[in-house]
Design an enzyme around this catalytic site. Sequence first.
Site, PDB file in Angstrom:
ATOM      1  N   GLU A 182     -14.304 -10.484  -6.050  1.00 16.20           N
ATOM      2  CA  GLU A 182     -12.987 -10.073  -5.324  1.00 16.20           C
ATOM      3  C   GLU A 182     -12.414 -11.302  -4.922  1.00 16.20           C
ATOM      4  O   GLU A 182     -11.115 -11.462  -5.130  1.00 16.20           O
ATOM      5  CB  GLU A 182     -13.213  -8.946  -4.467  1.00 16.20           C
ATOM      6  CG  GLU A 182     -13.701  -7.671  -4.960  1.00 16.20           C
ATOM      7  CD  GLU A 182     -12.458  -6.888  -6.087  1.00 16.20           C
ATOM      8  OE1 GLU A 182     -11.303  -7.233  -5.892  1.00 16.20           O
ATOM      9  OE2 GLU A 182     -12.800  -6.201  -6.795  1.00 16.20           O
ATOM     10  N   GLU A 203      -1.276  -6.089  -7.129  1.00 17.95           N
ATOM     11  CA  GLU A 203      -1.812  -7.325  -6.992  1.00 17.95           C
ATOM     12  C   GLU A 203      -0.953  -8.527  -7.606  1.00 17.95           C
ATOM     13  O   GLU A 203      -1.645  -9.455  -7.669  1.00 17.95           O
ATOM     14  CB  GLU A 203      -3.376  -7.375  -7.579  1.00 17.95           C
ATOM     15  CG  GLU A 203      -4.207  -6.154  -7.080  1.00 17.95           C
ATOM     16  CD  GLU A 203      -5.676  -6.322  -7.361  1.00 17.95           C
ATOM     17  OE1 GLU A 203      -5.827  -6.820  -8.523  1.00 17.95           O
ATOM     18  OE2 GLU A 203      -6.247  -5.690  -6.768  1.00 17.95           O
ATOM     19  N   ARG A 263       0.873  -1.105  -0.072  1.00 19.25           N
ATOM     20  CA  ARG A 263       0.005  -0.217  -0.173  1.00 19.25           C
ATOM     21  C   ARG A 263       0.800   1.200   0.171  1.00 19.25           C
ATOM     22  O   ARG A 263       1.426   1.555   1.060  1.00 19.25           O
ATOM     23  CB  ARG A 263      -0.906  -0.017   1.184  1.00 19.25           C
ATOM     24  CG  ARG A 263      -1.877  -1.159   1.090  1.00 19.25           C
ATOM     25  CD  ARG A 263      -2.897  -0.954  -0.020  1.00 19.25           C
ATOM     26  NE  ARG A 263      -3.935  -1.872  -0.109  1.00 19.25           N
ATOM     27  CZ  ARG A 263      -4.938  -2.071  -1.021  1.00 19.25           C
ATOM     28  NH1 ARG A 263      -4.754  -1.279  -1.884  1.00 19.25           N
ATOM     29  NH2 ARG A 263      -5.809  -2.957  -1.200  1.00 19.25           N
ATOM     30  N   GLU A 272      -8.821 -12.174  -6.129  1.00 18.68           N
ATOM     31  CA  GLU A 272      -7.541 -11.527  -5.341  1.00 18.68           C
ATOM     32  C   GLU A 272      -6.960 -12.953  -4.693  1.00 18.68           C
ATOM     33  O   GLU A 272      -5.757 -12.823  -4.312  1.00 18.68           O
ATOM     34  CB  GLU A 272      -7.846 -10.731  -4.376  1.00 18.68           C
ATOM     35  CG  GLU A 272      -8.355  -9.527  -4.937  1.00 18.68           C
ATOM     36  CD  GLU A 272      -8.342  -8.290  -4.009  1.00 18.68           C
ATOM     37  OE1 GLU A 272      -8.383  -8.619  -2.594  1.00 18.68           O
ATOM     38  OE2 GLU A 272      -8.233  -7.047  -4.329  1.00 18.68           O
ATOM     39  N   ALA A 289     -10.663  -7.472  -0.929  1.00 14.80           N
ATOM     40  CA  ALA A 289     -11.647  -6.449  -0.946  1.00 14.80           C
ATOM     41  C   ALA A 289     -11.694  -5.619  -2.232  1.00 14.80           C
ATOM     42  O   ALA A 289     -10.674  -6.043  -3.032  1.00 14.80           O
ATOM     43  CB  ALA A 289     -11.276  -5.238   0.101  1.00 14.80           C
TER      44      ALA A 289
END
Length: 206
Positions: free
Chosen positions: A101, A153, A72, A105, A84
């Site tokens: 998601e 990701e 992040r 993910e 998320a």
Amino acid sequence: MSSIRDYPERWEVVGSQEHFRGRIIRVRSDQVRMPGSDGPETVVRDVIDHPGSVGVLALDGADRVLLIRQYRHAPGYMLWEAPAGLRDVQGEPTWKTAERELLEEAGYRAARWHTLVDTFTSPGMSDERKRIFLARDLTEAPAEPGFQREHEEADMPVEWVPLDEAVAKVLAGDIHNPTAVVGILAASAARAGGFRDLRAPDAPEG
């Protein structure tokens, strides 16, 4: 029954100025008329418009929580998170967004979905609304054909953490992501109640 319950209300906005419009968010300043004992007063409140988001607390049959690690940029951290994503498909039910998601993910599908908890992520400055779902009866599944993770990701390892250990890590300050923190604590509380009070995945948002 306690009368404590959040409810919608909108005080009068007498003026508004947009400062920024980006790919996801918009930033504006509203002039809000505030009630007061000496008559109304107008103050400026900065607001971040956000499309909303969903989160998934996936819990397997051994009471382990699925967590993914993601970079992040804003805080400058590698964070352990629950899957998320944004509510970025017009008209898509929120639990279907969460389902997508979880697959994209983490590579899992769930046969049982419940609404776990609803939050405003930062109500002092943003209207972002997040619904976190509890997903159970999980199976591994390949991503949709042509789907490829990229950017932050591209490298997101998946770990299964016992729920009690995850709670301890939240309280120890080892897990910071708000979706993971809220989801883990809510899942622990729900389990303590035998999952009896969970809402349907399409329960209305108050």
